[in-house]
Design an enzyme around this catalytic site. Structure first.
Site, PDB file in Angstrom:
ATOM      1  N   GLU A  84     -42.977 -37.648  19.326  1.00 32.19           N
ATOM      2  CA  GLU A  84     -43.268 -37.281  17.996  1.00 32.19           C
ATOM      3  C   GLU A  84     -44.911 -36.870  18.614  1.00 32.19           C
ATOM      4  O   GLU A  84     -45.692 -36.127  17.977  1.00 32.19           O
ATOM      5  CB  GLU A  84     -42.664 -37.881  16.748  1.00 32.19           C
ATOM      6  CG  GLU A  84     -41.390 -37.444  16.521  1.00 32.19           C
ATOM      7  CD  GLU A  84     -40.858 -36.967  15.986  1.00 32.19           C
ATOM      8  OE1 GLU A  84     -41.932 -36.322  15.107  1.00 32.19           O
ATOM      9  OE2 GLU A  84     -39.384 -36.575  16.418  1.00 32.19           O
ATOM     10  N   HIS A  87     -45.127 -33.583  19.308  1.00 33.04           N
ATOM     11  CA  HIS A  87     -45.471 -33.094  18.431  1.00 33.04           C
ATOM     12  C   HIS A  87     -46.738 -32.227  17.874  1.00 33.04           C
ATOM     13  O   HIS A  87     -47.594 -31.698  17.295  1.00 33.04           O
ATOM     14  CB  HIS A  87     -44.739 -33.356  17.064  1.00 33.04           C
ATOM     15  CG  HIS A  87     -43.752 -32.452  16.964  1.00 33.04           C
ATOM     16  ND1 HIS A  87     -42.897 -30.867  17.427  1.00 33.04           N
ATOM     17  CD2 HIS A  87     -42.057 -33.250  17.302  1.00 33.04           C
ATOM     18  CE1 HIS A  87     -41.778 -31.222  17.190  1.00 33.04           C
ATOM     19  NE2 HIS A  87     -40.893 -31.778  17.183  1.00 33.04           N
TER      20      HIS A  87
END
Length: 232
Positions: A84, A87
């Site tokens: 994450e 990202h």
């Protein structure tokens, strides 16, 4: 993601050891990725789920579900968080929004051009827009919208591979592969989880042919194979 984001408890002051570990891990991974420390959060869900959100890489939130935090080994949770953070560092949320906006604009413009062309050339309407323009524009917008969405889905799948690479670089290839394998195992347990396993947008069951073009995330086995063969 929207239904979970409203339930996220952003951890400001950790209330237990697990929350302290989560905040420390998010800070460590943020520093390692070269971004401002992302906020860490938890939300009440038994499904394995995690997401990142934020308008830029230095103003982001990374959250995981209670189920993922409790069932996955610490190195696997760390790898999910690293994915994450990847990202965030790659600016994927902003880029995907921009691509979606550009695609939508193109679809609307192109459908109007096609509608005007058909209205004038086929229906011989020279006085403004006739019924042919409106009907053809609507049909063209639907068809072009479906075709254009494959571009957005393609980018979404590519960004998952990139985030996996980032996760492996931040948390280790073995930990990232182990986390994906754990998610794959949970997705294959019948009647234990819903057909959609929320973490990483995983859908139960194989997809191929045209259906594969409309997947937001690649199959887990493909992601694991890509990581195994990647040069980090």
């Amino acid at each position: 993601m929207a239904k979970w984001s409203a339930k996220v408890q952003i951890i400001k002051e950790p209330g237990n050891q697990a929350e302290r570990w989560l905040l420390d891990t998010v800070k460590e991974l943020s520093d390692k990725a070269g971004i401002k420390r992302a906020e860490g959060g938890l939300f009440p869900a038994q499904q394995a789920h995690a997401f990142a959100t934020g308008w830029n890489k230095n103003e982001a939130l990374v959250a995981v579900s209670q189920g993922l935090l409790s069932r996955f080994r610490p190195e696997e949770v760390r790898a999910v968080l690293a994915h994450e953070i990847g990202h965030v560092a790659n600016g994927d949320m902003v880029t995907l929004s921009l691509i979606q906006g550009v695609v939508n604009t193109f679809v609307i413009f192109a459908s109007r051009v096609i509608g005007s062309f058909v209205d004038r050339v086929i229906f011989k309407n020279e006085n403004g827009h006739g019924i042919g323009f409106f009907v053809v524009s609507i049909v063209a917008e639907i068809v072009l919208g479906i075709l254009a969405s494959t571009i957005v889905f393609w980018f979404s799948r590519r960004r998952e591979y990139r985030a996996d690479i980032a996760g492996a670089q931040l948390a280790g290839r073995g930990a990232m592969i182990s986390a994906l394998a754990h998610l794959k195992k949970e997705s294959e347990v019948p009647d234990q989880l819903p057909d959609t396993l929320p973490a990483f947008g995983i859908n139960r069951g194989a997809r191929d042919g045209l259906a594969a073009m409309f997947m937001t995330h690649p199959p887990l086995e493909d992601r694991i194979a890509a990581l195994q063969n990647a040069k980090l």
